[in-house]
Structure formats: structure tokens, C-alpha cells
Design a protein around this motif. Sequence first.
Motif, PDB file in Angstrom:
ATOM      1  N   TYR A  90      -5.256  -2.316   4.457  1.00  8.23           N
ATOM      2  CA  TYR A  90      -5.606  -3.576   3.830  1.00  8.23           C
ATOM      3  C   TYR A  90      -5.123  -4.653   4.856  1.00  8.23           C
ATOM      4  CZ  TYR A  90      -1.036  -4.793   2.400  1.00  8.23           C
ATOM      5  OH  TYR A  90       0.389  -5.591   2.323  1.00  8.23           O
ATOM      6  N   THR A 122      -8.855   0.159  -6.026  1.00  3.80           N
ATOM      7  CA  THR A 122      -8.199   0.699  -4.200  1.00  3.80           C
ATOM      8  C   THR A 122      -7.695   2.279  -4.193  1.00  3.80           C
ATOM      9  OG1 THR A 122      -6.148  -0.226  -4.963  1.00  3.80           O
ATOM     10  CG2 THR A 122      -7.623  -1.748  -4.301  1.00  3.80           C
ATOM     11  N   ARG A 145       0.851  -1.246   0.054  1.00  2.00           N
ATOM     12  CA  ARG A 145      -0.011   0.094  -0.261  1.00  2.00           C
ATOM     13  C   ARG A 145       0.998   1.011  -0.007  1.00  2.00           C
ATOM     14  NH1 ARG A 145      -1.759   3.080   4.063  1.00  2.00           N
ATOM     15  NH2 ARG A 145      -1.200   2.119   5.812  1.00  2.00           N
ATOM     16  N   ALA A 167      -9.383  -4.229   1.428  1.00  2.00           N
ATOM     17  CA  ALA A 167      -8.939  -3.065   1.474  1.00  2.00           C
ATOM     18  C   ALA A 167      -9.987  -2.092   1.998  1.00  2.00           C
ATOM     19  CB  ALA A 167      -8.545  -2.621  -0.071  1.00  2.00           C
ATOM     20  N   CYS A 201      -7.335   3.773  -0.503  1.00  2.00           N
ATOM     21  CA  CYS A 201      -7.072   2.845   0.354  1.00  2.00           C
ATOM     22  C   CYS A 201      -6.293   3.136   1.400  1.00  2.00           C
ATOM     23  CB  CYS A 201      -6.696   1.641  -0.037  1.00  2.00           C
ATOM     24  SG  CYS A 201      -6.328   0.294   1.039  1.00  2.00           S
ATOM     25  N   LEU A 253      -3.128   0.162  -3.745  1.00  2.00           N
ATOM     26  CA  LEU A 253      -2.478  -1.135  -3.404  1.00  2.00           C
ATOM     27  C   LEU A 253      -1.927  -1.518  -4.849  1.00  2.00           C
ATOM     28  CD1 LEU A 253      -4.982  -3.628  -1.781  1.00  2.00           C
ATOM     29  CD2 LEU A 253      -3.271  -1.991  -0.550  1.00  2.00           C
TER      30      LEU A 253
END
Length: 756
Positions: A571, A565, A524, A585, A568, A533
Motif C-alpha cells: 500500500y 483490503t 499492513r 492498496a 493486500c 490494512l
Amino acid sequence: MCLTMCLCYSSASEDLGCRRGDFSRKHYGSVELLISSDADGAIQRAGRFRVENGSSDETLDYTPGTWRRTDVHLENPEYHTRWFFKYFLGKVHQNYVGTDAEKNPFYLSVVLSDQNNQRVPQYRAILWRKTGTLKISLPYSPTKTLSVKSILSAMNMDRFEKGPREILNPEIQKVRGSVNFKFGVLYAKDGQLTDDEMFSNETGSENFDKFLNLLGDAITLQGWAGYRGGLDTKNDTTGIKSIYTVYQGHELMFHVSTMLPYSKENKQQVERKRHIGNDIVTIVFQEGDDASSSFKPSMIRSHFTHIFALVRYNSQNDSYRLKIFSEESVPLFGPPLPSPPVFTDHQEFRDFLLVKLINGEKATLETPTFAQKRQRTLDMLIRSLYQDLMPDLHKNMLNRRSFSDVLPESPKSARKKEEARQAEFVRIGQALKLKTIVRGDAPTSLVTTGLCRKEPWESQSFCSTFPYEIVCADSWGQSLLVATDAAGVMLLDGEALPPVQVFDKTMVVKQMHVLEPQDLLITRADKGKDARLYVFRLSTLKRGLEERQLVRSKCDSRENKLEKTKGCHLYSINTHHGSELRIVAAIRNKLLLITRKHPRFEGFSAIGTGADSPVEEFQYIREICLCDPPVVMALVDGPTGENDNMICVAYKHQFDLINESTGDAYRLHHVDANRVNFVAAIDVYEDGEAGLLLCYNYICYYKKVCPFNGSTPMIQSNTSDFHFSWNQMPNFASHPIMCHPFTHTHTHTHTHTSYT
């Protein structure tokens, strides 16, 4: 007192019968007649040995150096020992000793517990006798009490010389079964053909020392408190040091020829032969190439050693070659050797070799000769236990409950005293259980400890002069992949080599997981709305490092982004991803469930897919909305994997469980505190049953989350629940298989990097 070795062994013949069709001559080689003779040519002894050196069937399509890793597992597990550790130790249970009609002592443990946590009570009992160990489960009836006599009758014991009497001393819990092993390690120089020559090697070589370091840790014998394997730990009469390790709950001591006492006057080196010659399994490390004179079991004059593991090291390609000699009477045992039996990955070789040695000794103990010896040893241990417990029987005559009901109701006048005794009983048992777990000796654990079994909170220094602040990291082989705050991502190989840049500083990584069996790196990167991600193939990164390509940047990684993602902030992945890899996520208060379409199996390379980026292998399953953004997450595997996988999330003052399929939420644990600092939620599995270690503030709270009833998890209070506290608030916690949680403490401009 500790009952050591062979409290219980299941029959190897059952496994053997199942394996005959699959493990044929191509795996186990041929049986050769190996004969030794003295200087005058007279035959000293003859023995038939099975020679295992990998498959020689050229019609089969084998890839050199590869095999199914699922074959590498311990056979004939000690189910009775595991049963006692899981259901008895640290819980209220009763223990009895007595003698049967033939005046042979026996030992009985009985506990009342749930039936696989289904809230259905049942009795579990284990009976230790010289003929072996029995375990039994019996139904519980609230209207009919179950006596010890009826339990023994169910185990086909109806007549006694002395009826069973209860042992109330809580120290009885320290009498537990543990199966430990001692293996010989014999160093042989190139061209040596007799055991006198091999045993007379005063020192080994650099390659031999490297092999010993791979096997285990060098420990000082004087004052050693662990399993000693027959070595002297008081007066140094058997050497100063030895090699020791713990593998999957088994303590292993190695009798190393060059570490045992050497005598210039005694050409036969009797002291060394006394130990290695009495080991069932011996490793022979032979210098030289395969073309030189090869080792044969007939070179070693021992009637006791039944298995020889011949190890050769090839310095040209940094690999080990393995060959196994097994006495003909020893049942077949796995894992089968790969073809060719050459190992370039040293950790894989260690795992394979240790499993092969342990399985080999267990198989040897099934032969008629050793079966009788094992029975005599077990009889002696139980008699010794009985004699040690007799004073306690007389001391507690008034409290003795001969043939009492299991877990009886105490009279009101004695209830307080009984409750206090049971509380002390449980306290001592739980302390023993916790100590056993953290030191890696638990029979239900697959822990393999190193560095002389350090405590979990002791750090291991990896790099003492790293000049950057560390954000996160994970192990990659024997190296560390480290994300820094200002210098990108680097690969560390310890103190000797300088760090190697993998990503430049434009790639600001906040989380990472290295999944070597899946050939994946998950990260990430960035923060806020720009966070995403990324997924990479480890083989592609490794190829780039070997070819000294330019350091990757954020721009170079565009093809590795999982687009949905974006934004995000957290995760999590499932730690037990044998069937499929799952990723969750968190994007604010939304959870995005991602799975991998086609899990890539062992040995399956990126070349076969034709793509350097694995992005196309991932698919988006569903979104789940929460009431608040999660602070920590963990994925919990259900027993079936169908509609019973769960996600543990922490927010506000609580931990909740979210059903992956329905999105339904269940309250798992409420935190009674004004301020909450969530640290982690770690999924833990014991014999297939799931639990969670919930970490917040100074507390770590363990809670069973299994089994599942349809889509509803059972999360009520359980006798297995417990908690412990830290004297300082931890900043991070991780699953035991990961290595990225390590501490960093500033010393001027440098950072000291260490495992914890």
C-alpha cells in the motif's frame, strides 16, 4: 565568496496591512513605556516596547495551549534567492557585472528557460544593486534576439558608467545569496535584575542545557566551516563551542552567554555583551516561576537589540512559557502567541520559537534605521564582488561579450570550446546545488537539519542493543514504533528505557505509517490471502499504554480492519495529505483507492467521534486494474487535486503513471537492464511542482511530472531530470519526512538500530 544576509527582502508593510484586521491587540498585547535608570535614579534611556504574552480576551473560547499550526510559517521569503537557486544554479546562464551612472556596481544574471515547464521559453533575469534586488521575466522570440542592454532597460537602467561585461568563470555560481541569522541567548537566574548579573553567570543550569539542546547542536568553533555569526573559528577567542542549527534553509548561530568567554576581573563581561548586545533578537532564559520578579527590556543596556523572547521552563509539567517584547518601531510579525503561551510539546515550541525569531529579525530590518544599514551592507558586498571579478574580466578580454545577445550562437570555430566551457559551468553548478540540498541549506527547501548537518547517508544510533530483527518502523513523537519479525510491535524511547509492547506477536506488521497530525496509525499485517490494512487512532493506543492495559493482539484489532483490503501485498499513502488522506492498496494486479471521508484537523480528539476505531471514516472510491502486480508505488498530488492525482507503479522493467480518476496509464521510465531490483518511488515537491525519485538497482533517477495538462501528465525529458548512483544496492528508500528506513546490522544476538 558568499553574499550573506539580506540580498533581498520583500516589504513587511504589505503583510502588515493584510494582517491588521486579524492580528489585533488580543494577539500582540499592549505597548508599554519601559524606562531604565542608573544607581542614582537618573534615566539612562527610555523605550516603548510592545509586550506580547498571548490573548487576554476572556470572551473568546480558547483551548489552553492550542493554536492553528498554519499560523507558524516564515514571513517575507527571499524570493530572489529561491529564484536563482531554482532556475539559474546548475544550468547554462550568463552573468554580468558593471557600474551604473552613479558609479555603483551591479550584478546581473540571465537564463533562458521554460515558462513553468509549459514548454514555452522565456528569459528570467535577476539584478542585484545596493538599493535592492529585482527579478523579471521577459518573452522569448525566435526572430528577435534579446540583448543585455534591453533587459537592463526593462529594469529601468539605461545609463552606465561602465557597461556590463560577462563573467565566464564557472566559480561565479558560488556567489549566491543566503540569509543567515545570529541570535543572542542570555541566561538569567531567579531574582537577577541587571544585565551585569545576567552576563556574569559563568554556567547555566540543567534546565538551560536542556533548552540549548532543543535549540540546536553544540559545535566546536575551531575549524568550523559553516555560518559563524561573527564568532572566531580559528583562535578560540570567542569560546570553544557554540549552538548552531539549520531551519528551513536558514543557518542559525546562537550567541550563548555561558559559552562566550567569562572574565572574573571584568564585572561587566564586555566580551559577552559585545556579541549579544549587537544581536537584533535575544532570547532570555529566566529561571524561577511567574510570580518572581519578571524580566523587562530596560534591564539590558543595548541600543541595538529590538526584540527579546522571554522563555521560562516549568519542570512540574515539563512545559515552556513564552513572552515577546518588541521595540515599538518594529512592524507586527507572526505567528501570534497561543493563549496561554504555554507549550508542552517541545518540538512544537522549537518550531514556533525559531519562526518567531526569524520573522522578528526580518520585521526589524524593515525599520528606517536598519533599512539604511542593510543598504550599506549590500552595497559593500556588491562592491567587493565587483573588485574580485575585475581580474577575471581582464584575463578573459578575448572571450568577453559586452552587450552580447543572451545565450548567443557561437561561431563554428569556437563552438567546441564554448560547449566545453558550458559543460564545466553546468557541472560545477550542479555539484554546488546538490551539496547545498543534501546539507539542508537550499533556499527552496523546508529542511530542518540536526546533529550538525550530517550527510544523509550517515546514520544516527537510536538503540544499540535491540534483540530482534526489524521489519519496518516509523517515528512517533521522539520515539520509534518498531515492528519485529517475531515479537510484535514495540515502542522504543532510546537506550535509557526498555521497549514497551504495543501489539503482541500475533500482529505481524509488514508496513506502517504514523500520521500524528491525523491521529492515525496505518499498518499492513500478515501475508498472502490473510494480509489486510488496519487503521488505529494514536490517541487510543497512547491511552492504552498510559493506563497499562493488556497488549493488543490480532484478535483485539478486528474492529480496525479495512475489510476490502484482504490479500493486500502493498500500500501507499499521499505524503502531502493537507486536504485529504488517500491510500492505494495493491491486491495482486488490482489497485483499490481509499480516501478519508472527514479529515480530522489539528487538536481534534478521538473523544469527539465517540469511536475508538477510525474505520468508518474511510470510504472506497474505485478499483483500477493493472497488467501486472506492482512492486513499488507512490501517490503524486496534482496541482488542483481534481482529476489530476496520479499513482506511480513499478513492474516488469518500467515505471508507469496511472491516473487515479480514469485509470489511464502513461510510460514514465523504462529500465534498460536484464534484471531489475525495484527499490522505491518517492514523490518530491518543489514550489508546488511534483517530481518523482525513481530508485532501482544502483540508480536513483529524478523526473519532473508536472504540470498536468488536463488528465495527461507531461513526462517527456526535461532539463530538470538527473540521476545518481550508489556504490551498493540499497534495500529500501523512503520519503524524507518518514523515519522508518533504518539499517540493522547483526552483532551476535543483538541488532544495532539507527536512522538513515
